[in-house]
Design an enzyme around this catalytic site. Structure first.
Site, PDB file in Angstrom:
ATOM      1  N   PRO A   1      13.486  28.777 -33.457  1.00 40.12           N
ATOM      2  CA  PRO A   1      14.290  29.190 -34.614  1.00 40.12           C
ATOM      3  C   PRO A   1      14.271  30.710 -34.762  1.00 40.12           C
ATOM      4  O   PRO A   1      13.261  31.358 -34.514  1.00 40.12           O
ATOM      5  CB  PRO A   1      13.581  28.508 -35.790  1.00 40.12           C
ATOM      6  N   GLU A   2      15.403  31.274 -35.154  1.00 37.40           N
ATOM      7  CA  GLU A   2      15.500  32.715 -35.337  1.00 37.40           C
ATOM      8  C   GLU A   2      15.584  33.042 -36.829  1.00 37.40           C
ATOM      9  O   GLU A   2      15.476  32.152 -37.676  1.00 37.40           O
ATOM     10  CB  GLU A   2      16.682  33.247 -34.520  1.00 37.40           C
ATOM     11  N   LYS A  19      10.372  35.833 -38.005  1.00 35.91           N
ATOM     12  CA  LYS A  19      10.182  34.414 -37.716  1.00 35.91           C
ATOM     13  C   LYS A  19       8.895  33.868 -38.340  1.00 35.91           C
ATOM     14  O   LYS A  19       8.543  32.714 -38.124  1.00 35.91           O
ATOM     15  CB  LYS A  19      10.174  34.199 -36.202  1.00 35.91           C
ATOM     16  N   GLN A  69       6.995  29.057 -34.143  1.00 31.32           N
ATOM     17  CA  GLN A  69       6.997  29.149 -32.689  1.00 31.32           C
ATOM     18  C   GLN A  69       8.126  28.284 -32.124  1.00 31.32           C
ATOM     19  O   GLN A  69       9.206  28.207 -32.687  1.00 31.32           O
ATOM     20  CB  GLN A  69       5.616  28.803 -32.142  1.00 31.32           C
ATOM     21  N   ASN A  96      17.230  35.056 -29.132  1.00 34.65           N
ATOM     22  CA  ASN A  96      18.085  35.000 -27.960  1.00 34.65           C
ATOM     23  C   ASN A  96      19.561  34.777 -28.283  1.00 34.65           C
ATOM     24  O   ASN A  96      20.428  35.447 -27.743  1.00 34.65           O
ATOM     25  CB  ASN A  96      17.582  33.911 -27.008  1.00 34.65           C
TER      26      ASN A  96
END
Length: 274
Positions: free
Chosen positions: A2-3, A53, A70, A169
């Site tokens: 997860p961002e 995060k 994470q 990403n």
């Protein structure tokens, strides 16, 4: 993983269930943390904060639970105290009189005196939270021009949590495409207009993803693709995960590369090297 937008959405959901409420039950999945359960039970949650995060659950009496999802961590909030069946491991359980907040599968959890959080090894290094409402595009432009960042490629910079916390990403690919910036360009190579456009795109794309639950396309384009019957996975992103498909802007083929050890997608036409 997860961002920033996903972590902020989870934090907001937790805030609605927990902020201002007394935590009746605290349970940790790791034995080494179980000693903190008594120190936290019976106190109210003051605030749910994100730093990129990482999530910080601040209690009224000066203790904070640090958690980082994470790769596999996920929060679930339910009414009542009967936990749903799950193949995941419960790592943290917080229960008010009416709700249960459950963190599954995450392994990076710790308890800190709130005043000592500046000493946390992750928090001490991260840059501004990409989802912070007070973050302005001029703040990002200024960071792009800082000596420690200006000569690094934007492809590596936009994964560095010391630059902006919460970037990841898919955001990297989408932001660079929206700004029409080549991934290998350095801030030092960019014009003032390029820097401003990149800074604005950083906020636009991340905040749009938050608002839409993970869609970076404009509402108009996303709506048009939905009317065509495309599944959600094909109408989420401009370039991320769309290798060998046509760019929505120019029709050129989207290319996938490995840059900084992670997959990155970009349009060969819209993001030409200078």
């Amino acid at each position: 993983m997860p961002e920033g937008p996903e972590i902020r959405r989870a934090a907001d959901a937790l805030a609605r269930a927990l902020e201002g409420r007394r935590i009746e039950t605290v349970r940790f999945g790791k034995a080494k943390l179980s000693r903190y359960a008594r120190s936290l039970s019976g106190y109210r949650v003051q605030q749910i904060e994100t730093r990129g995060k990482a999530m910080l659950t601040h209690f009224e009496h000066g203790l904070t639970i640090y958690s980082h999802n994470q790769l596999y961590g996920i929060w679930k909030i339910i009414k009542g105290h009967t936990l749903p069946e799950s193949g995941r491991s419960v790592r943290l359980l917080l229960q008010t009189e009416s709700h249960s907040a459950i963190l599954y599968s995450a392994s990076d959890i710790s308890v800190w005196p709130t005043e000592a959080l500046t000493e946390h090894p992750f928090l001490a290094k991260v840059g501004p939270d990409i989802m912070a409402p007070e973050l302005h595009w001029r703040d990002i432009a200024a960071r792009l021009n800082e000596k420690r960042f200006v000569k690094r490629s934007v492809a590596t910079l936009y994964l560095d949590q010391a630059f902006l916390a919460g970037n990841g990403n898919y955001l990297r690919s989408e932001i660079l495409h929206d700004a029409r910036i080549n991934p290998r360009a350095r801030p030092a190579d960019l014009s003032r207009a390029d820097i401003g456009r990149l800074a604005r795109s950083t906020l636009t794309i991340s905040r749009r993803s938050y608002d839409t639950g993970g869609i970076t396309l404009t509402p108009r384009l996303a709506g048009a693709l939905k009317k065509q019957g495309l599944k959600r996975s094909f109408r989420r992103f401009y370039v991320f995960g769309r290798a060998d498909r046509p760019c929505f802007h120019c029709g050129e083929v989207i290319k996938r590369e490995e840059i900084a050890g992670r997959r990155l997608y970009h349009c060969l036409q819209c993001q030409q090297a200078a």
